[in-house]
Design a protein around this motif. Structure first.
Motif, mmCIF file in Angstrom:
data_model
loop_
_atom_site.group_PDB
_atom_site.id
_atom_site.type_symbol
_atom_site.label_atom_id
_atom_site.label_comp_id
_atom_site.label_asym_id
_atom_site.label_seq_id
_atom_site.Cartn_x
_atom_site.Cartn_y
_atom_site.Cartn_z
ATOM 1 N N PHE A 81 0.739 -1.095 -0.025
ATOM 2 C CA PHE A 81 -0.045 -0.007 0.021
ATOM 3 C C PHE A 81 0.812 1.096 -0.115
ATOM 4 C CE2 PHE A 81 -2.730 3.163 2.191
ATOM 5 C CZ PHE A 81 -3.692 3.360 1.347
ATOM 6 N N LEU A 82 1.894 1.247 1.016
ATOM 7 C CA LEU A 82 2.880 2.308 0.955
ATOM 8 C C LEU A 82 3.589 2.686 -0.311
ATOM 9 C CD1 LEU A 82 4.310 2.063 4.386
ATOM 10 C CD2 LEU A 82 2.522 3.673 3.867
ATOM 11 N N MET A 83 4.094 1.441 -1.019
ATOM 12 C CA MET A 83 4.890 1.426 -2.157
ATOM 13 C C MET A 83 4.131 1.888 -3.077
ATOM 14 S SD MET A 83 7.062 -1.917 -1.185
ATOM 15 C CE MET A 83 7.695 -2.374 -3.075
ATOM 16 N N SER A 84 2.885 1.523 -3.386
ATOM 17 C CA SER A 84 2.099 2.113 -4.434
ATOM 18 C C SER A 84 1.787 3.753 -4.448
ATOM 19 C CB SER A 84 0.412 1.361 -4.283
ATOM 20 O OG SER A 84 -0.321 2.151 -3.491
ATOM 21 N N PHE A 85 2.341 4.283 -3.580
ATOM 22 C CA PHE A 85 2.296 5.885 -3.692
ATOM 23 C C PHE A 85 3.657 6.416 -3.919
ATOM 24 C CE2 PHE A 85 -1.569 4.866 -1.288
ATOM 25 C CZ PHE A 85 -2.475 5.582 -2.020
ATOM 26 N N MET A 86 4.765 5.303 -4.124
ATOM 27 C CA MET A 86 6.116 5.785 -4.106
ATOM 28 C C MET A 86 6.537 5.504 -5.609
ATOM 29 S SD MET A 86 7.110 6.060 -0.648
ATOM 30 C CE MET A 86 8.832 5.558 -0.480
ATOM 31 N N GLY A 87 7.689 6.073 -6.105
ATOM 32 C CA GLY A 87 8.273 5.968 -7.344
ATOM 33 C C GLY A 87 8.701 4.696 -7.745
ATOM 34 N N LYS A 88 9.462 4.677 -8.829
ATOM 35 C CA LYS A 88 9.845 3.320 -9.277
ATOM 36 C C LYS A 88 10.769 2.108 -8.171
ATOM 37 C CE LYS A 88 12.066 1.910 -13.402
ATOM 38 N NZ LYS A 88 13.015 1.969 -14.399
ATOM 39 N N PHE A 89 11.627 3.024 -7.582
ATOM 40 C CA PHE A 89 12.373 2.057 -6.514
ATOM 41 C C PHE A 89 11.948 2.318 -5.236
ATOM 42 C CE2 PHE A 89 15.305 2.239 -10.239
ATOM 43 C CZ PHE A 89 15.005 0.723 -10.526
ATOM 44 N N SER A 90 10.777 3.186 -5.027
ATOM 45 C CA SER A 90 10.334 3.467 -3.630
ATOM 46 C C SER A 90 11.238 4.436 -2.929
ATOM 47 C CB SER A 90 10.048 2.304 -2.603
ATOM 48 O OG SER A 90 9.564 1.185 -3.450
ATOM 49 N N GLU A 91 11.815 5.213 -3.910
ATOM 50 C CA GLU A 91 12.700 6.330 -3.073
ATOM 51 C C GLU A 91 11.882 7.737 -2.885
ATOM 52 O OE1 GLU A 91 15.671 5.807 -5.863
ATOM 53 O OE2 GLU A 91 17.034 4.496 -4.682
ATOM 54 N N GLU A 92 11.060 7.961 -3.381
ATOM 55 C CA GLU A 92 10.200 9.225 -3.354
ATOM 56 C C GLU A 92 8.570 8.879 -3.290
ATOM 57 O OE1 GLU A 92 11.771 8.511 -5.996
ATOM 58 O OE2 GLU A 92 10.387 8.678 -7.661
ATOM 59 N N PHE A 93 8.063 10.040 -2.624
ATOM 60 C CA PHE A 93 6.640 9.881 -2.711
ATOM 61 C C PHE A 93 5.946 10.463 -3.869
ATOM 62 C CE2 PHE A 93 2.374 11.881 -1.402
ATOM 63 C CZ PHE A 93 1.920 10.738 -0.773
ATOM 64 N N VAL A 94 4.986 9.962 -4.516
ATOM 65 C CA VAL A 94 4.590 10.359 -5.824
ATOM 66 C C VAL A 94 3.137 10.476 -5.833
ATOM 67 C CG1 VAL A 94 6.390 9.452 -7.189
ATOM 68 C CG2 VAL A 94 4.327 8.105 -6.654
ATOM 69 N N GLY A 95 2.394 10.474 -4.662
ATOM 70 C CA GLY A 95 1.027 10.531 -4.472
ATOM 71 C C GLY A 95 0.339 9.562 -5.415
ATOM 72 N N PHE A 96 -0.837 9.905 -6.177
ATOM 73 C CA PHE A 96 -1.546 8.939 -6.886
ATOM 74 C C PHE A 96 -0.828 8.608 -8.339
ATOM 75 C CE2 PHE A 96 -4.495 9.869 -3.510
ATOM 76 C CZ PHE A 96 -5.140 8.597 -3.215
#
Lengths: 299, 370
Positions: B114-129
């Motif tokens: 769930f958290l990773m689905s709001f993060m970028g390609k490698f889960s390094e930044e928050f990208v919202g929806f």
């Protein structure tokens, strides 16, 4: 109630036989093809195989099972070489993955089911509700997070990694089914054991496990078929192990890619991958069906 | 004997802390030691270069025996404790390992995905929806949604219809047992194995050559032109669904058939005396009576089609317009290495499964098991 069978008539039987034939022909076709000679397979359909002059052969199985390079004469008469598919190695890998991935969850689930059914501890109900709720979680959700941990822990491509993954994915159903069974064992049976001074552990191992064999068996068949036939979990969590660690389903997938038109080999490979589940399924069908019923039929 | 089931009231704060710590420790002990012990075993095995069959045997004994041994050892340790402590800790020997493993493999991943689905390609930044926006607007993803819905509707309904047909026909036939086992048999076959079987049925050679695929041989015998079924958009998805129906009708048949056998004979006889025909009996008595079984089978297959992966992956690898959600998720994960999008698709699958599974469980919970 056999005596109350509705009257059977010719139309019913004809339609049924026709459907059964349609359902069986696909499997029969690959079985026949897997025993045909390479050239015949590409020249005529398997249904014409009775007119093959050269008869049937085990050669396809030799080639698919072994990992060594073999030579054959191709359609233009030249000698060609190809590497075997080492289906035997994949078969052993599948066994190595499947047997512990069936036994471990059963053991853990049986302990847990006993705990939830017969022991009192804080949070018992809440924990059980959470476990049942986890039945809704598709295993897709676990692939990325667990794979990332596995890469760090170097568990990707190990048997241990895939055993534990299959254990995790199989546990909710296992606990639920076994709980339903174990909780119906009469309390009086257990109390007599406690009066004799047995601990919970002894009662569980000596009394409850043997009594639960039907339930354990039906879950075991489920889990066996599921793990043996699984491709997704193996693709993801065995991806770090290379060709040496491939299970039969993944090996079949690769064969489809690399041997797209070599039907004599593909069919033999497919049949090898099916043999064990078919044997288990046919010999233990009774338990399997009672397991299915447990989840499905209102008596 | 009462306190056997109800442990005594907790004492002071210190005691409570020790109890809590001990419980967590026991829950953790078995999985942790299994993990380390088995891991070390495998490092050893991997480097030993033994033959495959030896590795297989050792691994099985190691894996199965290791877990059993841990339960036994933990129990021996617990038996040395004073009875008061033992009573508190024993339940956690039983349920602890299961809770820990489930926590790590299902509960925690749900939150992490769930958290990773709001993060970028490698889960390094928050990208919202952004990931969700992508999966609901990308062309291939939209195709995957449409295909998945076709899978769910056609796969489920056809499996149910054929299962029902088999159940009703075999009920009225003398070859019931044989027919049922032959139709049930595909249940034992893997999706990949079934993929090979059906790829052979659909095999295509250009017109004029000998057709070795059964379907094209029939087409050619009837004077038609051979068709490359697998690449024939948009119908190829349906040809893949046929494989699922072939695999799952047997399951539907077994469940429905045993439900049909539970319909009271008196009910059927009364209807026959009143002059009702077979079709009226089927639609107005049998089907309403076995509604519960139909829902269970339907929801089970519905979930299966929602997560369908192997058939598509083995038959077409998602090419020729046959992409589905799970195959897209796999590709995001391994081909495009985009964890954010992969996780977002997983969350969408989860959200779609929840209501169906809830309905299934409600049905499941309403009855005695075994």
């Amino acid at each position: 109630m056999k005596t109350d069978k509705p009257r059977s008539n010719i139309i019913v039987n004809v339609v049924l036989i026709l459907l059964v034939i349609i359902w069986t022909v696909p499997t029969f076709g690959i079985l026949v093809t897997s025993f045909r000679i390479r050239d015949n397979v590409s020249k005529t359909g398997w249904w014409q195989s009775l007119s093959d002059e050269s008869g049937y052969t085990m050669e396809n199985y030799n080639q698919v099972l072994g990992g060594r390079t073999f030579t054959y004469t191709d359609s233009s008469g030249r000698e060609a070489r190809a590497k075997g598919d080492d289906m035997m190695g994949a078969f052993l890998n599948s066994l190595t993955v499947t047997i512990p991935a069936v036994v471990i969850p059963i053991l853990i689930a049986a302990f847990a089911a006993y705990g939830f059914a017969w022991l009192d501890f804080p949070g018992r109900k809440t924990l059980f509700v959470i476990i049942v709720a986890l039945l809704v979680v598709p295993l897709q959700i676990a692939l990325i997070p667990v794979l990332r941990d596995y890469q760090v822990l170097k568990l990707n491509g190990t048997y241990l990694g895939i055993w534990l993954a299959h254990t995790g994915f199989g546990l909710p159903l296992a606990i639920y089914l076994l709980f339903n069974y174990i909780s119906t064992i009469p309390r009086s049976i257990m109390e007599s054991a406690f009066i004799d001074g047995a601990s919970h552990f002894t009662t569980f191992v000596r009394l409850i496990l043997p009594l639960s064999v039907p339930a354990l068996a039906s879950f075991a068949i489920f889990q066996f078929l599921w793990v043996w036939n699984d491709m997704l979990v193996a693709l993801v969590f065995m991806s770090g192990g290379g060709a040496k660690m491939q299970v039969v389903t993944v090996r079949m997938l690769n064969m489809i890619g690399s041997r797209g038109q070599d039907w004599h080999l593909l069919t033999a490979g497919a049949f090898i991958s099916m043999v064990l589940p078919l044997i288990v399924f046919l010999s233990l069908q009774r338990y399997f069906v009672s397991g299915l019923m447990a989840g499905s039929v209102k008596e | 004997m009462g306190d056997l089931y109800f442990p005594d009231k907790p004492g002071g704060a210190l005691q409570r802390t020790v109890t809590a710590f001990g419980r967590i420790f026991i829950s953790f002990f078995i999985p942790a030691v299994t993990f380390v012990g088995l891991w070390l075993g495998f490092l050893f095995l991997r480097d030993s270069g033994a033959s495959q069959i030896i590795i297989t045997l050792v691994a099985i004994v190691w894996g199965v025996g290791g877990v059993a041994a841990l339960y036994i050892i933990t129990n021996i340790i617990l038996q040395r404790l004073p009875i008061k402590w033992r009573k508190r800790f024993v339940p956690f020997l039983f349920v602890g390992p299961a809770v820990m493993i489930l926590g790590y493999y299902l509960l925690l991943p749900t939150l992490r995905s769930f958290l990773m689905s709001f993060m970028g390609k490698f889960s390094e930044e928050f990208v919202g929806f952004a990931n969700y926006k992508y999966i609901f607007s990308d062309r291939t993803m939209r195709l995957a949604f449409v295909n998945n819905i076709v899978w769910m509707v056609l796969g489920t309904s056809l499996s149910l219809i054929f299962g029902m047909l088999f159940a009703l026909l075999s009920e009225r036939s003398k070859i019931e047992k044989l027919a049922k086992s032959l139709i049930f048999l595909p249940m034992a076959i893997s999706f990949v194995g079934a993929g090979v079987i059906w790829k052979f049925i659909y095999a295509y050679r250009p017109s004029g050559e000998a057709q070795i695929g059964l379907l094209n041989a029939i087409v050619a015998a009837l004077g038609g032109d051979p068709v490359n079924w697998i690449v024939l958009r948009p119908w190829n998805t349906i040809f893949l669904i046929v494989i699922l129906v072939w695999l799952q009708s047997g399951y539907a048949m077994v469940i429905l058939s045993s439900a049909i056998k539970g319909v009271p004979v008196t009910l059927l006889e009364a209807a026959r005396i009143d002059g009702a025909g077979e079709f009226r009996i089927i639609f107005q008595i049998i089907i309403p009576y076995i509604k519960g079984a139909i829902i269970t089978v339907g929801t089970t297959i519905l979930i299966l089609t929602l997560k369908i992966f192997d058939i598509v992956f083995a038959m077409t690898n998602g090419l020729f317009g046959t992409e589905v959600l799970a195959s897209q998720q796999y590709k995001q994960m391994f081909k495009f290495l985009h964890y954010g999008r992969g996780s977002a698709i997983a969350i969408v699958i989860l959200i779609a499964v929840i209501p169906v599974m809830w309905y299934n469980l409600k049905q499941f919970g309403n009855r005695e098991v075994f």
